[in-house]
Design a protein around this motif. Structure first.
Motif, mmCIF file in Angstrom:
data_model
loop_
_atom_site.group_PDB
_atom_site.id
_atom_site.type_symbol
_atom_site.label_atom_id
_atom_site.label_comp_id
_atom_site.label_asym_id
_atom_site.label_seq_id
_atom_site.Cartn_x
_atom_site.Cartn_y
_atom_site.Cartn_z
ATOM 1 N N ARG A 40 0.836 -1.212 0.000
ATOM 2 C CA ARG A 40 0.000 0.000 0.000
ATOM 3 C C ARG A 40 0.869 1.259 0.000
ATOM 4 N NH1 ARG A 40 -3.097 -3.655 2.966
ATOM 5 N NH2 ARG A 40 -5.274 -3.785 2.256
ATOM 6 N N ASP A 44 1.019 4.034 -2.974
ATOM 7 C CA ASP A 44 0.823 5.473 -2.735
ATOM 8 C C ASP A 44 2.003 6.279 -3.279
ATOM 9 O OD1 ASP A 44 -1.605 5.141 -1.540
ATOM 10 O OD2 ASP A 44 -0.851 5.195 0.514
ATOM 11 N N GLN A 251 -5.853 6.165 0.186
ATOM 12 C CA GLN A 251 -6.816 5.189 -0.329
ATOM 13 C C GLN A 251 -8.188 5.647 0.127
ATOM 14 O OE1 GLN A 251 -6.068 1.106 0.757
ATOM 15 N NE2 GLN A 251 -7.930 0.345 -0.212
ATOM 16 N N PHE A 261 -6.633 3.612 -4.753
ATOM 17 C CA PHE A 261 -5.450 4.358 -4.343
ATOM 18 C C PHE A 261 -5.465 5.655 -5.167
ATOM 19 C CE2 PHE A 261 -3.981 -0.021 -3.437
ATOM 20 C CZ PHE A 261 -3.708 0.152 -2.090
ATOM 21 N N ALA A 286 -8.146 -0.345 -6.097
ATOM 22 C CA ALA A 286 -7.445 -1.016 -4.998
ATOM 23 C C ALA A 286 -7.517 -2.533 -5.127
ATOM 24 C CB ALA A 286 -8.024 -0.570 -3.659
#
Length: 398
Positions: A40, A44, A251, A261, A286
């Protein structure tokens, strides 16, 4: 009713269940969660880099076109008139041909009549009511995105089938003595912004159906993006941050109910071009982004459980081997307690405690036999100097 006590073997087995399954499950879950969190963060960061690059290229492209118009305006101002239309038209046509972003370039006199333009389009037309002309009479001007009006029927449609849309740049034209000559204007094709976004996505390997790039106005209205969202105002936390000049990646759930995201990067202008307040947004579905991660997490959990099961199996066998000698000795002790002295106590060397217990039971059996023998009427009395049973005798081999 007397409550039945748990056997040592079962205690060991159930203890091993806790010692093998629980830590393995905890480690597997932690590793799985760590992988997910790392991915994650990487997603990002990657989307933030992509949105920042797109924003930078948009600023750079607008700055270069601003500089083009500044140079052409300076040349016209140096001439002090718009009378050399043929030479000026050739220069405008050359510029448009070398830089396909230009949809139209032209110069209008102070009254608003177009005197000269690329490909002679709109020459003689009155543009005095157009925002770019009115603003350009006052100062250098960059106008936000709008649909084509006068040129809508004179230029071919956009390659993507969308209506022709332009961004404007205008420069005031004045003689050396300060007398206004008119306005130099240019319409930049908005397909250029799409090409910039697509090129950045392709270089980063992000040209996927589940990745979308947007350009938003300073009000958060979609100027470029999926067709079903164009013209809509996005009410998202990321967009609100972007229009306030904040770079952000997060997110979040979009109006379609899906989680994405999302990264935003505001444009900031370049050089004398101060920018139009655009915000670049890049989103990645996502579920699609984490599909590979979910598979990896499942493999981690499966491997953890398999290792735990193997450890449990080995421990189960070991627990049985450990408790078996004690169970045999317990059975022998039970027989002794019922007066069965004929069956020998089985010897064991499984571990020191079991060996000690076996030796003690053998000694106890021998002592009981001696005691019973001395109590029989026909038994001879033990001599006074008889030695006691040795505590160091080992149990006989079976």
């Amino acid at each position: 009713m007397t409550k039945r006590l748990k056997s040592l073997g079962n205690i060991l087995r159930f203890g091993l269940v806790g010692l093998c399954i629980v830590p393995s499950a905890v480690v597997g879950l932690y590793a799985s969660a760590s992988v997910g969190e790392r991915v994650r963060k990487e997603a990002d960061k990657h989307l933030q880099d992509v949105s920042t690059r797109i924003a930078g290229m948009l600023d750079l492209g607008m700055h270069e076109r601003w500089r083009d118009m500044t140079l052409v305006a300076s040349m016209i101002n140096a001439q002090g008139s718009l009378e050399r239309t043929d030479d000026l038209r050739d220069q405008l046509d050359t510029l448009k041909r070398n830089v396909p972003i230009y949809a139209w370039i032209g110069a209008a006199e102070s009254s608003g009549r177009v005197v000269v333009s690329s490909q002679r389009l709109l020459e003689g037309a009155d543009v005095s009511a157009r925002p770019w002309f009115r603003a350009g009479t006052q100062a250098p001007f960059a106008g936000d995105l709008h649909e084509a009006l006068l040129l809508a029927q004179k230029l071919p449609p956009a390659p993507n089938g969308e209506p022709l849309r332009f961004v404007d740049i205008a420069m005031p034209l004045t003689r050396k003595d300060g007398v206004p000559l008119g306005v130099l204007g240019a319409h930049l094709s908005w397909t250029w912004a799409n090409e910039v976004a697509e090129s950045v996505l392709q270089r980063g390997g992000d040209d996927k159906p589940d990745v979308d790039a947007f350009v938003l106005s300073r009000e958060g209205v979609v100027l470029m993006g999926p067709k079903d969202l164009q013209g809509q105002k996005l009410d998202l936390a990321s967009v609100r941050a972007g229009v306030q000049g904040v770079t952000k990646a997060t997110q979040e759930v979009w109006p379609d109910g899906k989680s994405y995201f999302t990264a935003v990067a505001p444009t900031r202008g370049e050089g004398e071009y101060r920018g139009l307040g655009w915000v670049v947004l890049v989103r990645h579905d996502a579920d699609a982004a984490l599909a590979d991660v979910s598979a990896l997490q499942h493999r981690i959990l499966f491997a953890s459980l398999v290792m735990a099961a193997l450890a449990l199996l080995a421990g189960w066998v070991w627990a049985g081997r450990l408790s078996r000698p004690l169970e045999v000795l317990a059975e022998a002790a039970r027989r002794l307690s019922h007066g069965d002295l004929a069956t020998p106590v089985p010897p064991t060397r499984a571990f020191a405690e079991a060996t000690s217990l076996s030796t003690s039971l053998v000694q106890l059996s021998m002592a009981l036999e001696l005691t019973l023998a001395t109590r029989r009427p026909d038994a001879p009395s033990a001599p006074a100097n008889a030695e006691p049973v040795s505590a160091s005798r080992e149990p006989a081999a079976p």
